[in-house]
Scaffold this active site. Structure first.
Site, PDB file in Angstrom:
ATOM      1  N   LYS A 124       0.854  -1.189   0.000  1.00 35.62           N
ATOM      2  CA  LYS A 124       0.000   0.000   0.000  1.00 35.62           C
ATOM      3  C   LYS A 124       0.885   1.233   0.000  1.00 35.62           C
ATOM      4  O   LYS A 124       1.729   1.400   0.875  1.00 35.62           O
ATOM      5  CB  LYS A 124      -0.923  -0.003   1.224  1.00 35.62           C
ATOM      6  CG  LYS A 124      -1.792   1.255   1.313  1.00 35.62           C
ATOM      7  CD  LYS A 124      -2.866   1.151   2.386  1.00 35.62           C
ATOM      8  CE  LYS A 124      -3.712   2.416   2.435  1.00 35.62           C
ATOM      9  NZ  LYS A 124      -4.769   2.358   3.457  1.00 35.62           N
ATOM     10  N   ASP A 229     -13.501   4.955   9.616  1.00 37.50           N
ATOM     11  CA  ASP A 229     -13.864   4.890   8.196  1.00 37.50           C
ATOM     12  C   ASP A 229     -14.404   3.484   7.926  1.00 37.50           C
ATOM     13  O   ASP A 229     -14.027   2.813   6.969  1.00 37.50           O
ATOM     14  CB  ASP A 229     -12.632   5.192   7.331  1.00 37.50           C
ATOM     15  CG  ASP A 229     -12.982   5.645   5.912  1.00 37.50           C
ATOM     16  OD1 ASP A 229     -14.169   5.909   5.650  1.00 37.50           O
ATOM     17  OD2 ASP A 229     -12.071   5.721   5.080  1.00 37.50           O
TER      18      ASP A 229
HETATM   19  P1  ADP Z   1      -7.519   3.648   0.982  1.00 32.67           P
HETATM   20  O1  ADP Z   1      -6.874   4.227   2.203  1.00 32.67           O
HETATM   21  O2  ADP Z   1      -7.082   4.341  -0.252  1.00 32.67           O
HETATM   22  O3  ADP Z   1      -9.002   3.535   1.091  1.00 32.67           O
HETATM   23  P2  ADP Z   1      -7.390   0.794   1.478  1.00 32.67           P
HETATM   24  O4  ADP Z   1      -6.389   0.300   2.455  1.00 32.67           O
HETATM   25  O5  ADP Z   1      -8.790   0.889   1.954  1.00 32.67           O
HETATM   26  O6  ADP Z   1      -6.894   2.183   0.861  1.00 32.67           O
HETATM   27  O7  ADP Z   1      -7.333  -0.139   0.191  1.00 32.67           O
HETATM   28  C1  ADP Z   1      -8.069   0.163  -0.994  1.00 32.67           C
HETATM   29  C2  ADP Z   1      -8.620  -1.116  -1.611  1.00 32.67           C
HETATM   30  O8  ADP Z   1      -7.566  -2.028  -1.934  1.00 32.67           O
HETATM   31  C3  ADP Z   1      -9.527  -1.888  -0.668  1.00 32.67           C
HETATM   32  O9  ADP Z   1     -10.860  -1.458  -0.754  1.00 32.67           O
HETATM   33  C4  ADP Z   1      -9.348  -3.326  -1.121  1.00 32.67           C
HETATM   34  O10 ADP Z   1     -10.179  -3.588  -2.222  1.00 32.67           O
HETATM   35  C5  ADP Z   1      -7.909  -3.364  -1.605  1.00 32.67           C
HETATM   36  N1  ADP Z   1      -6.998  -3.870  -0.548  1.00 32.67           N
HETATM   37  C6  ADP Z   1      -6.312  -3.135   0.356  1.00 32.67           C
HETATM   38  N2  ADP Z   1      -5.564  -3.907   1.174  1.00 32.67           N
HETATM   39  C7  ADP Z   1      -5.781  -5.184   0.784  1.00 32.67           C
HETATM   40  C8  ADP Z   1      -5.282  -6.474   1.232  1.00 32.67           C
HETATM   41  N3  ADP Z   1      -4.413  -6.584   2.256  1.00 32.67           N
HETATM   42  N4  ADP Z   1      -5.710  -7.576   0.587  1.00 32.67           N
HETATM   43  C9  ADP Z   1      -6.583  -7.473  -0.444  1.00 32.67           C
HETATM   44  N5  ADP Z   1      -7.082  -6.311  -0.911  1.00 32.67           N
HETATM   45  C10 ADP Z   1      -6.689  -5.167  -0.322  1.00 32.67           C
HETATM   46 MG    MG Z   2     -10.179   2.339   2.151  1.00 36.90          MG
END
Ligand code: ADP
Ligand code: MG
Length: 404
Positions: A124, A229
């Site tokens: 991320k 959130d």
């Molecule tokens: P943001 O802070 O931009 O909302 P997130 O951490 O919520 O970022 O991640 C955005 C999207 O990426 C999530 O809605 C999910 O679909 C996917 N995602 C994030 N982390 C994971 C993970 N560990 N495994 C699978 N999908 C993930």
């Molecule tokens: Mg998110």
């Protein structure tokens, strides 16, 4: 901006030293003067080697030349910061190669990566400041005059905070991704093989999933935390197939919670508002999507508050302070991510389509102008660093103490 790792393999050890020097110089200089880069890089070949590396780095957009009245110099771009973080992950053997982007949040990129054994994980990348200032409302005033450097600083804070909470929650047995590594504005975590609740059109037993989600929210509260959130994008739902003794198969749904940079303490001045908003978000979604309305009112903040730390439960709301965050850091970060919430349209758009987003007004064009071609696939499976380098140095990042 898209993460394009193709240039990474072509960087020589000297180039990395120079890139690191620009990063170090950025701690005290908005624009790092060339002589300072020379000094910090300490290359054997001296100035000419540094200049060669500077051109190489500028050419692929990892640093950008800035001409100022007083002096010329360079600044690190988001691309440069991405490379430094990946270099650290690669040196620590957390990441071997970078695959496709699976998610674009408003202020993050989510990539699938693989480690040396080929195991897939998630990277991320926090990108605060990416949302266009056109869509941003009042509480950005506090942040208005921020430059690209300070957005990078805030993105680092977001990654550090998220990682600290992911660790604490994981240790406490919460269903969250397994935290693997953190460097600069990035986190490596386990890949959850599940869809976000948002993509699920039908569940066999909405009441039971709803109850699980509310009880998770209450369990967080009992450890002193509010997610902040808690919505259908940040809840992934795993489908676990079970077979009973008589051979009948059934599917059990197991939620996994993600996305923690905005978490707040149950002691926060606006805790009740945040708590209620999380509860209502889930309620609204269940009514709209599954036509399920709970019979009981609540849960209510005042009841949840009574459970904080009860029976010796470990309080997790001091986690971030314990990991070295100052009040100022928290305040900066809180202001920066305030706008993330409550703007569903933006998030839906971002998650549904390939949107390269926009950066804050300070970003140079060269960082936005990459085309949307299938660059990701070309790097898929390729090691990030050249063979020579991947054996090499462990690179650490400078400590974060800049009060920007
Ligand atoms: P943001 O802070 O931009 O909302 P997130 O951490 O919520 O970022 O991640 C955005 C999207 O990426 C999530 O809605 C999910 O679909 C996917 N995602 C994030 N982390 C994971 C993970 N560990 N495994 C699978 N999908 C993930
Ligand atoms: Mg998110």
């Amino acid at each position: 901006m898209k993460l394009d790792t193709r240039a990474m393999r072509h960087l020589a050890a000297e180039d990395w030293k120079v890139l690191t020097a620009v990063e170090q110089g950025s701690k005290n200089h908005e624009i790092v003067p060339t002589p300072l880069i020379e000094k910090l890089a300490r290359l054997r070949g001296g100035a000419s080697g540094v200049h060669k590396s500077i051109s190489a780095l500028a050419k692929v957009g990892l640093i950008a030349r800035v001409k100022e009245a007083k002096y010329d110099g360079y600044r690190l771009t988001y691309g440069g910061l991405d490379y430094l973080a990946l270099h650290t992950h690669a040196s620590r053997k957390a990441v071997y190669s970078v695959g496709n982007r699976i998610g674009v949040g408003k202020e993050s990129d989510i990539m699938v990566v693989a480690d040396h054994s080929g195991k897939q994980c998630v990277l991320k990348i926090h990108r605060l400041g990416r949302i266009s200032f056109r869509t941003v409302k009042s509480n950005r005033d506090y942040l208005k005059n921020r430059n690209a450097q300070s957005w990078m600083y805030l993105s680092r804070l977001a990654a550090m905070k998220e990682y600290a909470f992911m660790n604490a929650l994981h240790e406490e047995g919460f269903p969250v991704p397994v935290p693997i590594a953190q460097s600069r504005h990035t986190i490596v975590m386990s890949l959850i093989d599940a869809f976000p609740l948002r993509q699920i059109s039908d569940v066999p037993d909405p009441a039971s999933l709803y109850a699980d989600l509310i009880s998770l929210l209450l369990r967080l509260a009992s450890h002193g935390l509010i997610h902040g959130d808690y919505n259908e994008f940040n809840i992934l739902v795993k489908e676990i197939k079970t077979t009973a003794e008589d051979g009948t198969e059934s599917i059990k749904l197991e939620p996994v919670i993600i996305d923690f940079p905005q978490m707040v303490s149950m002691e926060h001045v606006n805790a009740e508002m945040y708590f209620d908003r999380d509860v209502n978000c889930i309620k609204r979604f269940f009514t709209r999507r599954f036509h399920f309305t709970p019979t009981q009112p609540g849960p209510f903040f005042k009841d949840a508050k009574k459970t904080v730390g009860k029976g010796g439960l470990k309080r997790l709301d001091a986690t971030v302070e314990a990991s070295g965050f100052t009040k100022k850091m928290l305040k900066d970060l809180e202001a920066a991510i305030k706008d993330k919430e409550g703007d569903k349209e933006g998030q839906e758009g971002a998650n549904d389509e390939e949107d390269d987003g926009e950066y804050g007004e300070d970003e140079d064009d060269e960082e936005d102008s990459e085309d949307d071609g299938g660059g990701d696939d070309e790097t898929d499976g390729q090691p990030l660093l050249s063979d020579e380098l991947s054996k090499g140095l462990l690179q650490d990042e400078p400590s974060i103490d800049k009060a920007s």
